[in-house]
Design an enzyme around this catalytic site. Structure first.
Site, PDB file in Angstrom:
ATOM      1  N   ARG A  51       0.711  -1.181   0.069  1.00 20.48           N
ATOM      2  CA  ARG A  51      -0.027   0.055   0.012  1.00 20.48           C
ATOM      3  C   ARG A  51       0.784   1.132   0.069  1.00 20.48           C
ATOM      4  O   ARG A  51       0.431   2.476  -0.319  1.00 20.48           O
ATOM      5  CB  ARG A  51      -0.937   0.232   1.316  1.00 20.48           C
ATOM      6  CG  ARG A  51      -1.755   1.160   1.198  1.00 20.48           C
ATOM      7  CD  ARG A  51      -3.032   0.859   1.979  1.00 20.48           C
ATOM      8  NE  ARG A  51      -3.236   0.052   3.162  1.00 20.48           N
ATOM      9  CZ  ARG A  51      -2.969   0.428   4.365  1.00 20.48           C
ATOM     10  NH1 ARG A  51      -2.152   1.556   4.538  1.00 20.48           N
ATOM     11  NH2 ARG A  51      -2.872  -0.476   5.223  1.00 20.48           N
ATOM     12  N   TYR A 102     -13.993  20.307 -14.531  1.00 18.49           N
ATOM     13  CA  TYR A 102     -14.355  18.940 -14.492  1.00 18.49           C
ATOM     14  C   TYR A 102     -15.587  18.566 -13.621  1.00 18.49           C
ATOM     15  O   TYR A 102     -15.273  18.957 -12.531  1.00 18.49           O
ATOM     16  CB  TYR A 102     -13.231  17.860 -14.413  1.00 18.49           C
ATOM     17  CG  TYR A 102     -13.569  16.565 -14.496  1.00 18.49           C
ATOM     18  CD1 TYR A 102     -13.986  15.858 -15.338  1.00 18.49           C
ATOM     19  CD2 TYR A 102     -13.260  15.728 -13.129  1.00 18.49           C
ATOM     20  CE1 TYR A 102     -14.636  14.637 -15.249  1.00 18.49           C
ATOM     21  CE2 TYR A 102     -13.623  14.392 -13.139  1.00 18.49           C
ATOM     22  CZ  TYR A 102     -14.369  13.682 -14.286  1.00 18.49           C
ATOM     23  OH  TYR A 102     -14.625  12.546 -13.910  1.00 18.49           O
ATOM     24  N   ASP A 196      -4.832  20.709 -12.918  1.00 21.21           N
ATOM     25  CA  ASP A 196      -5.114  19.594 -13.528  1.00 21.21           C
ATOM     26  C   ASP A 196      -4.866  19.615 -14.987  1.00 21.21           C
ATOM     27  O   ASP A 196      -5.256  20.433 -15.823  1.00 21.21           O
ATOM     28  CB  ASP A 196      -6.764  19.206 -13.385  1.00 21.21           C
ATOM     29  CG  ASP A 196      -7.068  18.196 -14.169  1.00 21.21           C
ATOM     30  OD1 ASP A 196      -6.670  17.691 -15.049  1.00 21.21           O
ATOM     31  OD2 ASP A 196      -8.343  17.499 -13.709  1.00 21.21           O
ATOM     32  N   LYS A 221      -7.111   8.832 -19.311  1.00 16.21           N
ATOM     33  CA  LYS A 221      -7.340   9.699 -20.570  1.00 16.21           C
ATOM     34  C   LYS A 221      -5.949   9.674 -21.548  1.00 16.21           C
ATOM     35  O   LYS A 221      -5.770   8.296 -21.728  1.00 16.21           O
ATOM     36  CB  LYS A 221      -7.665  11.004 -20.086  1.00 16.21           C
ATOM     37  CG  LYS A 221      -8.873  11.453 -19.124  1.00 16.21           C
ATOM     38  CD  LYS A 221     -10.331  10.749 -19.399  1.00 16.21           C
ATOM     39  CE  LYS A 221     -11.015  10.732 -18.397  1.00 16.21           C
ATOM     40  NZ  LYS A 221     -11.228  12.101 -17.626  1.00 16.21           N
TER      41      LYS A 221
END
Ligand SMILES: *Cc1c(COP(=O)(O)O)cnc(C)c1O
Length: 400
Positions: A51, A102, A196, A221
């Site tokens: 993790r 977004y 972003d 993306k």
């Protein structure tokens, strides 16, 4: 060919994207990193538990870190990367974000705001004076955390500063924000700046070089690029921001799987080529749509008449792969266009090798958009095939 970011600076980004993040050159050793399927590591080394880190993440993180010029931290999705930045803020922290960003970010911030977790102010960030005024105004509201910035742990220092969240170009209106002006203006008043960079990719825009503190991507993306993986990444300008993000990832547990990470790195290897082709397709389709009867507005920063064009020329080295356009007949006609394509896939998401088309207003979170707005994510197909399909779909929907 592996090593710190500086060693990569003599190479062009199109070369870095192919080579960064490979294992050290060892006779008989593999050229690609392993898909490391182990939750634990023998004790006594740097990493104890998967993790916290894995060799597959480290390879991907090195590659993205080299491209963005910072220290990358891989996440389970773009939203997980966004959440790690935002959740690192203190209770009551102040955030300024774009009204047109977004939809996932807007919904996330709105929910946190409603719960009193953070205090959010939105503005049109493409309007630089309005954006800077919003930043200034948010500072005049006292932070509800009531805490004074605390020295000590890295994530505490970051937590107490207000945050300016920039997205440029914006999804799906393709607004272009003046990055140098906003980053400089926000820093002058003590704000942290996150960008972003999903629509531009590090091959077209480098917010860290312009002074941003952290960059996030929906790796889903363009970076992964094949519509086969959901993943995210945050890239910190410095070590303390990086450590804070790793801490959030370890504690929130929004970790990517090793196989997804390997796929994302494999996809990333061809980013320069995919981007070149998809961007050329986007530019050509945007130009033809602008001249097409029945299309009322085309939004693409590469169009010389578009509002963000000059700014994009100044701060980007290409205009990206997404084009939004409106049809005269509104929502109904836009739905008909999306339903009539034969080659172009009707569906959400963007940045894959296949061209996608979607009427964004069909989502409840997108009610601020023109109802007939179609978002086209250009893929890498032959452009004449794409145009023929778009043109016949427009004709079938009654746009002549
Ligand atoms: C898709 C997207 C996100 C969210 O990323 P996921 O990988 O879907 O979680 C964030 N920002 C932008 C600009 C996006 O397009």
């Amino acid at each position: 060919m592996t090593g710190p970011v500086g060693e990569w600076s003599p190479f062009e980004p199109a070369t870095q994207v192919v080579h960064a993040g490979r294992p050290p050159v060892v006779a008989g050793g593999p050229v690609n990193p392993p898909v490391e399927l182990s939750s634990l590591y023998h004790q006594g080394g740097g990493v104890a538990y998967a993790r916290d880190s894995t060799a597959t993440w480290e390879a991907f993180e090195e590659a993205v870190g080299v491209l963005e010029g910072g220290q990358a931290v891989a996440f389970a999705s773009g939203m997980a990367a966004i959440a790690a930045v935002v959740e690192g803020l203190a209770v009551g922290a102040r955030i300024v974000a774009d009204r047109a960003s977004y939809q996932g970010l807007r919904q996330f911030l709105a929910e946190l705001g409603e719960r009193g977790r953070v205090s959010v102010r939105t503005a049109d960030l493409t309007d630089t004076p309005a954006a800077l005024a919003a930043c200034q105004e948010t500072l005049s509201v006292p932070s509800r955390s009531g805490r004074t910035p605390s020295p000590g742990r890295a994530d505490q220092q970051l937590a107490d500063r207000p945050l300016l969240w920039i997205e440029s170009p914006t999804n799906p209106l393709l607004g272009v924000v003046d990055l140098p002006a906003l980053i400089e203006g926000a820093h002058r008043i003590g704000m942290t700046v996150a960008v972003d960079n999903t629509f531009a990719t590090p091959l077209r825009q480098q917010p860290l070089a312009l002074g941003a503190d952290v960059v996030v991507h929906s790796v889903t993306k363009l970076l992964a690029g094949h519509s086969d993986v959901v993943m995210g990444v945050a890239v910190a300008a410095d070590r303390s921001m990086r450590d804070a993000l790793v801490r959030r990832r370890s504690l929130h547990g929004a970790i990517p799987g090793p196989f997804e990470t390997w796929l994302a790195l494999r996809g990333l290897r061809t980013l320069a080529l995919r981007l070149e082709r998809a961007e050329a397709n986007a530019g050509e389709l945007a130009a033809r749509l602008s001249a097409r009867a029945g299309v009322t507005e085309v939004r693409y920063p590469g169009l010389p008449g578009s509002p963000g064009h000059q700014r994009a020329v100044e701060q980007m080295s290409g205009f990206g792969t997404v084009v939004s356009f409106d049809v005269a007949g509104g929502a109904e006609q836009a739905d008909a266009v999306a339903a009539a394509t034969r080659l172009i896939t009707a569906g959400t998401s963007l940045g894959g090798v296949e061209t996608l088309l979607e009427r964004r207003g069909r989502w409840p979170g997108e009610s601020h958009l023109p109802p007939g707005l179609l978002r086209l994510s250009a893929g890498i197909e032959a452009v004449e095939d794409l145009w023929r399909d778009l043109d016949q779909a427009l004709r079938a929907a009654g746009a002549r």
